[in-house]
Write an enzyme that holds these catalytic residues in place. Structure first.
Site, PDB file in Angstrom:
ATOM      1  N   TRP A 102       0.809  -1.221   0.000  1.00 52.99           N
ATOM      2  CA  TRP A 102       0.000   0.000   0.000  1.00 52.99           C
ATOM      3  C   TRP A 102       0.835   1.260   0.000  1.00 52.99           C
ATOM      4  CZ3 TRP A 102      -4.283  -0.249  -2.230  1.00 52.99           C
ATOM      5  CH2 TRP A 102      -5.106  -1.380  -2.125  1.00 52.99           C
ATOM      6  N   ASP A 172      -1.290   6.732   6.692  1.00 52.63           N
ATOM      7  CA  ASP A 172      -2.391   5.887   6.225  1.00 52.63           C
ATOM      8  C   ASP A 172      -2.626   4.822   7.294  1.00 52.63           C
ATOM      9  OD1 ASP A 172      -4.089   4.065   5.046  1.00 52.63           O
ATOM     10  OD2 ASP A 172      -2.890   3.777   3.231  1.00 52.63           O
ATOM     11  N   LYS A 196     -12.041  -1.751   6.752  1.00 58.05           N
ATOM     12  CA  LYS A 196     -11.290  -2.777   7.472  1.00 58.05           C
ATOM     13  C   LYS A 196     -11.692  -2.827   8.943  1.00 58.05           C
ATOM     14  CE  LYS A 196      -8.261  -2.992   3.743  1.00 58.05           C
ATOM     15  NZ  LYS A 196      -7.402  -2.185   2.906  1.00 58.05           N
TER      16      LYS A 196
END
Ligand SMILES: *Cc1c(COP(=O)(O)O)cnc(C)c1O
Length: 361
Positions: A102, A172, A196
């Site tokens: 990511w 993040d 999530k």
């Protein structure tokens, strides 16, 4: 069969939240309407937004000088919106850590807007560990430091805050937001999509220190200019009322049922400890991917001796009711994602399955 959701995302949600969501889809009594038909301009939804924001502030002990925004476009849009705000037409360099899949997606988007320095790159070593402080030569004049607190795909998590206090920290936290206290006041900007740990896909929470908006580049597209979302209180355009309502229910659950983030992290640690202990005691039958000190409490990533054995494990696990265990498509292997709402009982059931699978082979 009611499967246990070990998926990397969308993740499990609390049973009580699902039940209440179901009732609200049928009818929100105050409005006499289905949740799915309620206007984002209604007083009812204004109260939903206000309480969701207040709950996030309470959970994080967030100081007053931060905005809390509910945006769309996922974490992926933040990869672009952040450098548009903080890097465009600046002479400074932004520092990024390349610690996994990511963070690797965020870097090229930043590079479109200005100078980016990758301060540490774990690609050559296969993203099996995170950098030590001595490997991070931070510059005092960087525009900002960007990193991913929990690399969801590789199962790597920072267990400390990185960077310098005089350079804005941007993080993040999509896959570990509200899973533990995070010292939010030490960050300039935190972003996390909901799917999530926090709710369904469709909404991304952005927490930003107000002073970041003191110097915004001219001519940003309206929807990509955070100031418009601030002044419109997250209803600059039609927001995902459904997703934000579920986020509200999850934050209520965290406050009232779980009892806050200190308690949440105790539960999360207990779940992760059980799985890692089983892996470590398996005489190499299960092999953890990440270096021990950098192991994620959210995504437990491991391998078995061969691709054939992994395929057999995953097939039997799926048949036994464990959903979402195949590793990310970029990596393979096995990943047990154990977000906030995945219960200790579910982890125990998986441990039992893993023990049993090992004994039979
Ligand atoms: C899943 C994930 C993303 C991708 O988010 P989208 O909402 O699909 O754009 C980004 N960052 C992290 C850390 C993730 O786990």
């Amino acid at each position: 069969m009611n499967r246990l959701n070990f998926s990397g995302g969308p993740g499990a949600l609390p049973e009580s939240v699902l039940a209440e969501t179901q009732r609200a889809i049928a009818l929100v009594p105050e409005e006499g309407l289905s949740l799915l038909g309620i206007s984002h301009r209604s007083d009812w939804f204004a109260a939903v937004l206000a309480e969701a924001e207040a709950n996030i502030r309470a959970l994080l002990h967030l100081p007053e000088d931060y905005h809390v925004l509910f945006l769309q476009g996922g974490a992926t849009l933040q990869f672009s919106m952040i450098p548009m705000l903080l890097l465009r037409r600046r002479t400074q360099t932004a520092e990024y850590l390349h610690t996994g899949y990511w963070s690797g997606k965020a870097i090229p988007e930043a590079a479109r807007e200005g100078a980016v320095k990758v301060l540490w790159d774990g690609a050559d070593a296969g993203f099996r560990r995170l950098p030590r402080d001595t490997e991070l030569p931070y510059a005092a004049d960087a525009a900002y430091l960007h990193y991913v607190s929990n690399e969801t795909v590789e199962g790597l998590q920072f267990h400390r805050v990185l960077g310098r206090d005089d350079v804005p920290r941007v993080c993040d936290m999509s896959s570990d937001f509200l899973s533990a206290p995070c010292a939010a006041e030490r960050f300039a900007l935190i972003y996390a999509h909901a799917q999530k740990n926090l709710g369904p896909a469709g909404v991304t929470v952005v927490i930003m220190r107000k002073d970041l908006l003191a110097d915004v580049p001219a001519n940003l597209h309206a929807a990509l200019d955070y100031r418009n979302h601030v002044s419109a209180r997250s209803i600059f355009n039609t927001p995902p009322v459904f997703a934000i309502y579920v986020v509200l229910l999850v934050t209520r659950w965290l406050l009232r049922d779980v009892g806050g983030l200190v308690r949440m992290t105790e539960v999360n640690r207990a779940k992760a400890d059980r799985l890692y202990a089983l892996i470590d005691a398996s005489d190499g039958f299960y092999v953890g991917r990440a270096e021990r000190g950098d192991r994620s409490l959210m995504n437990v990533v491991f391998n078995l001796e061969s691709a054939e054995r992994e395929a057999e494990f995953l097939r039997l696990a799926q048949a036994a009711g464990f959903h979402g265990l195949p590793g990310h498509r970029s990596l393979g292997g096995v990943r047990a994602s154990i977000y906030n709402a995945l219960t200790l009982d579910a982890v125990d059931a998986l441990c039992e399955f893993m023990d049993d699978f090992r004994r039979r082979r």
